[in-house]
Design a protein around this motif. Sequence first.
Motif, PDB file in Angstrom:
ATOM      1  N   TRP A  32       0.795  -1.084  -0.087  1.00  0.00           N
ATOM      2  CA  TRP A  32       0.056   0.007   0.007  1.00  0.00           C
ATOM      3  C   TRP A  32       0.896   1.211   0.154  1.00  0.00           C
ATOM      4  CZ3 TRP A  32      -5.430  -0.167   0.241  1.00  0.00           C
ATOM      5  CH2 TRP A  32      -5.961  -1.395   0.253  1.00  0.00           C
ATOM      6  N   ILE A  33       0.332   2.443  -0.530  1.00  0.00           N
ATOM      7  CA  ILE A  33       1.118   3.491  -0.589  1.00  0.00           C
ATOM      8  C   ILE A  33       0.112   4.863  -0.214  1.00  0.00           C
ATOM      9  CG2 ILE A  33       2.497   2.867  -2.710  1.00  0.00           C
ATOM     10  CD1 ILE A  33       0.991   4.411  -4.466  1.00  0.00           C
ATOM     11  N   PRO A  34       0.661   5.763  -0.052  1.00  0.00           N
ATOM     12  CA  PRO A  34      -0.374   6.850   0.446  1.00  0.00           C
ATOM     13  C   PRO A  34      -0.951   7.492  -0.619  1.00  0.00           C
ATOM     14  CG  PRO A  34       2.100   6.893   1.536  1.00  0.00           C
ATOM     15  CD  PRO A  34       2.045   6.198   0.594  1.00  0.00           C
ATOM     16  N   PRO A  35      -2.388   8.050  -0.403  1.00  0.00           N
ATOM     17  CA  PRO A  35      -3.113   8.219  -1.503  1.00  0.00           C
ATOM     18  C   PRO A  35      -2.554   9.764  -2.117  1.00  0.00           C
ATOM     19  CG  PRO A  35      -4.058   8.460   0.400  1.00  0.00           C
ATOM     20  CD  PRO A  35      -3.016   7.747   0.826  1.00  0.00           C
ATOM     21  N   ILE A  36      -1.619  10.408  -1.205  1.00  0.00           N
ATOM     22  CA  ILE A  36      -1.081  11.786  -1.496  1.00  0.00           C
ATOM     23  C   ILE A  36       0.348  11.396  -1.618  1.00  0.00           C
ATOM     24  CG2 ILE A  36      -0.512  14.040  -0.932  1.00  0.00           C
ATOM     25  CD1 ILE A  36      -3.591  13.782  -1.610  1.00  0.00           C
ATOM     26  N   GLU A  37       0.820  12.014  -2.673  1.00  0.00           N
ATOM     27  CA  GLU A  37       2.475  11.557  -2.989  1.00  0.00           C
ATOM     28  C   GLU A  37       3.231  12.343  -1.917  1.00  0.00           C
ATOM     29  OE1 GLU A  37       5.667  11.946  -6.734  1.00  0.00           O
ATOM     30  OE2 GLU A  37       3.644  13.063  -6.856  1.00  0.00           O
ATOM     31  N   ALA A  38       4.379  11.458  -1.276  1.00  0.00           N
ATOM     32  CA  ALA A  38       5.092  11.698  -0.349  1.00  0.00           C
ATOM     33  C   ALA A  38       4.551  11.859   0.881  1.00  0.00           C
ATOM     34  CB  ALA A  38       5.971  13.113  -1.070  1.00  0.00           C
ATOM     35  N   ALA A  39       3.416  11.714   0.954  1.00  0.00           N
ATOM     36  CA  ALA A  39       2.731  11.962   2.349  1.00  0.00           C
ATOM     37  C   ALA A  39       3.575  11.057   3.648  1.00  0.00           C
ATOM     38  CB  ALA A  39       1.062  11.725   2.493  1.00  0.00           C
ATOM     39  N   THR A  40       3.339  11.415   4.852  1.00  0.00           N
ATOM     40  CA  THR A  40       3.899  10.464   5.652  1.00  0.00           C
ATOM     41  C   THR A  40       3.061  10.565   7.022  1.00  0.00           C
ATOM     42  OG1 THR A  40       5.231  12.320   6.989  1.00  0.00           O
ATOM     43  CG2 THR A  40       6.297  10.903   5.133  1.00  0.00           C
ATOM     44  N   GLU A  41       3.316   9.802   7.907  1.00  0.00           N
ATOM     45  CA  GLU A  41       2.364   9.911   9.184  1.00  0.00           C
ATOM     46  C   GLU A  41       2.260  11.158   9.701  1.00  0.00           C
ATOM     47  OE1 GLU A  41       6.108   7.612  10.715  1.00  0.00           O
ATOM     48  OE2 GLU A  41       5.179   7.989   8.753  1.00  0.00           O
ATOM     49  N   ILE A  42       3.220  12.101   9.640  1.00  0.00           N
ATOM     50  CA  ILE A  42       3.191  13.376  10.298  1.00  0.00           C
ATOM     51  C   ILE A  42       2.045  14.190   9.480  1.00  0.00           C
ATOM     52  CG2 ILE A  42       5.465  13.238  11.128  1.00  0.00           C
ATOM     53  CD1 ILE A  42       6.262  15.217   8.942  1.00  0.00           C
ATOM     54  N   ASP A  43       1.697  13.578   8.391  1.00  0.00           N
ATOM     55  CA  ASP A  43       0.466  14.448   7.533  1.00  0.00           C
ATOM     56  C   ASP A  43      -0.737  14.124   8.016  1.00  0.00           C
ATOM     57  OD1 ASP A  43       2.341  16.030   5.787  1.00  0.00           O
ATOM     58  OD2 ASP A  43       3.062  14.169   5.138  1.00  0.00           O
ATOM     59  N   VAL A  44      -1.001  13.125   8.850  1.00  0.00           N
ATOM     60  CA  VAL A  44      -2.418  12.678   9.210  1.00  0.00           C
ATOM     61  C   VAL A  44      -2.942  13.855  10.163  1.00  0.00           C
ATOM     62  CG1 VAL A  44      -3.804  10.937  10.506  1.00  0.00           C
ATOM     63  CG2 VAL A  44      -1.769  10.110   9.181  1.00  0.00           C
ATOM     64  N   LEU A  45      -3.945  14.434   9.862  1.00  0.00           N
ATOM     65  CA  LEU A  45      -4.385  15.811  10.609  1.00  0.00           C
ATOM     66  C   LEU A  45      -5.482  14.947  11.544  1.00  0.00           C
ATOM     67  CD1 LEU A  45      -4.876  17.939   7.578  1.00  0.00           C
ATOM     68  CD2 LEU A  45      -2.935  18.011   9.266  1.00  0.00           C
ATOM     69  N   ASN A  46      -6.246  14.112  11.171  1.00  0.00           N
ATOM     70  CA  ASN A  46      -7.330  13.408  12.044  1.00  0.00           C
ATOM     71  C   ASN A  46      -7.146  12.091  11.776  1.00  0.00           C
ATOM     72  OD1 ASN A  46      -8.721  16.156  12.901  1.00  0.00           O
ATOM     73  ND2 ASN A  46      -9.327  16.131  10.950  1.00  0.00           N
ATOM     74  N   ALA A  47      -6.779  11.394  13.023  1.00  0.00           N
ATOM     75  CA  ALA A  47      -6.662   9.844  12.995  1.00  0.00           C
ATOM     76  C   ALA A  47      -8.135   9.187  13.117  1.00  0.00           C
ATOM     77  CB  ALA A  47      -5.771   9.550  14.391  1.00  0.00           C
ATOM     78  N   PHE A  48      -7.896   7.812  12.749  1.00  0.00           N
ATOM     79  CA  PHE A  48      -9.151   7.079  12.699  1.00  0.00           C
ATOM     80  C   PHE A  48      -9.486   6.713  14.295  1.00  0.00           C
ATOM     81  CE2 PHE A  48     -10.277   2.368  13.043  1.00  0.00           C
ATOM     82  CZ  PHE A  48     -11.383   2.516  12.160  1.00  0.00           C
ATOM     83  N   VAL A  49     -10.887   7.146  14.370  1.00  0.00           N
ATOM     84  CA  VAL A  49     -11.608   6.499  15.626  1.00  0.00           C
ATOM     85  C   VAL A  49     -12.681   5.756  15.219  1.00  0.00           C
ATOM     86  CG1 VAL A  49     -12.849   7.305  17.511  1.00  0.00           C
ATOM     87  CG2 VAL A  49     -10.968   8.904  16.400  1.00  0.00           C
ATOM     88  N   PRO A  50     -12.450   4.355  15.691  1.00  0.00           N
ATOM     89  CA  PRO A  50     -13.406   3.282  15.106  1.00  0.00           C
ATOM     90  C   PRO A  50     -14.823   3.589  16.150  1.00  0.00           C
ATOM     91  CG  PRO A  50     -11.696   2.318  16.816  1.00  0.00           C
ATOM     92  CD  PRO A  50     -11.426   3.624  16.508  1.00  0.00           C
ATOM     93  N   PRO A  51     -16.008   3.000  15.461  1.00  0.00           N
ATOM     94  CA  PRO A  51     -17.297   3.284  16.197  1.00  0.00           C
ATOM     95  C   PRO A  51     -17.096   2.082  17.120  1.00  0.00           C
ATOM     96  CG  PRO A  51     -17.495   2.183  14.204  1.00  0.00           C
ATOM     97  CD  PRO A  51     -15.927   2.513  14.198  1.00  0.00           C
ATOM     98  N   GLU A  52     -17.867   2.175  18.259  1.00  0.00           N
ATOM     99  CA  GLU A  52     -18.394   1.408  19.487  1.00  0.00           C
ATOM    100  C   GLU A  52     -19.190   0.425  18.779  1.00  0.00           C
ATOM    101  OE1 GLU A  52     -19.515   3.235  23.049  1.00  0.00           O
ATOM    102  OE2 GLU A  52     -17.792   3.918  23.518  1.00  0.00           O
ATOM    103  N   MET A  53     -20.152   0.785  17.983  1.00  0.00           N
ATOM    104  CA  MET A  53     -20.983  -0.191  17.380  1.00  0.00           C
ATOM    105  C   MET A  53     -20.999   0.271  15.973  1.00  0.00           C
ATOM    106  SD  MET A  53     -21.840  -2.620  19.471  1.00  0.00           S
ATOM    107  CE  MET A  53     -23.340  -3.510  18.756  1.00  0.00           C
ATOM    108  N   PRO A  54     -21.840  -0.418  14.853  1.00  0.00           N
ATOM    109  CA  PRO A  54     -21.606  -0.096  13.549  1.00  0.00           C
ATOM    110  C   PRO A  54     -22.350   1.385  13.305  1.00  0.00           C
ATOM    111  CG  PRO A  54     -22.150  -2.389  13.506  1.00  0.00           C
ATOM    112  CD  PRO A  54     -22.008  -1.753  15.203  1.00  0.00           C
ATOM    113  N   TRP A  55     -23.312   1.539  14.284  1.00  0.00           N
ATOM    114  CA  TRP A  55     -24.129   2.652  13.853  1.00  0.00           C
ATOM    115  C   TRP A  55     -23.982   4.014  14.704  1.00  0.00           C
ATOM    116  CZ3 TRP A  55     -26.307  -2.058  15.631  1.00  0.00           C
ATOM    117  CH2 TRP A  55     -26.456  -2.086  16.855  1.00  0.00           C
TER     118      TRP A  55
END
Length: 205
Positions: free
Chosen positions: A56-79
Motif C-alpha cells: 500500500w502507498i499513501p493516496p497523497i504523493e510523499a505523504a508520511t504519518e506526520i501528515d495525518v491531521l485527524n486519526a482513525f476513531v473506530p465506532p463502538e457499534m456499527p451505527w
Amino acid sequence: MQHNDGVTAPPPNPRTPTSLFVLILQALVIAVFFNPMPMANATVIHADASHVADHWIPPIEAATEIDVLNAFVPPEMPWSSAHRGIDIRAADAQVLAPEGGEVSFVGVVVDRPVITIEHPDGLISSFEPVDSELAVGDTVAPGQTIGRLPAETSHCDVQCVHWGVRKPDAWQVGATVRDLYIDPAFLLGWSDPSILWPVHSDPSG
C-alpha cells in the motif's frame, strides 16, 4: 475537523448502556491475551504490519504519518458516530490509488464528491472530497491518479483528503452483519493494528 459517517442502523436499546458494550469488548480482548486456546469468533492481528505496508502507498504523493491531521476513531457499534478513516494533509491536489482495484462508485454523497475503489483482497477504499473523471468499472493501478481535490471544497482547515477503508460484512452484530471499518494508517505501516477483529476481518487478507 472530525468526520462523522452517517447512521447505518437504528441505535441500540436505550435500556442497554453503551458502557456495557465497551465492557464486553474489553473482556474479549482480555480473553485473547490470557486464554491459550484461540477464540472461535475472533482473529488476532499481530503488530508487525510490514507484510501489509509493502502493498500500500499513501493516496497523497510523499505523504508520511506526520501528515495525518485527524486519526482513525473506530465506532463502538456499527451505527455509532466515529471518524471512520484518516484525514491526510495534501500538498498536491492529485489523489492516488493506494492499491490497485476497480472503481465501484463515483458521485456526490451529501455535498462532497466521492470515489470508491474495491481492491482485490476485498477491502474497499473511499476518498472525499475528490473530483474524478473515472467511471464505475474502470481498473486502476497502485499510484495511479484517481482524481483531484476540488479547490472550493475543504474537508479540513487545510487541503486534505479523507480516506476510509472497510471490509464488507465483516462485523457480526446479533443475527446481522455490517461493514467493518479499519485504520488506513495500519495498511501503510503508520500505526499498530487493533488487537481484536471479528472473524474474516483481517485487513491483510
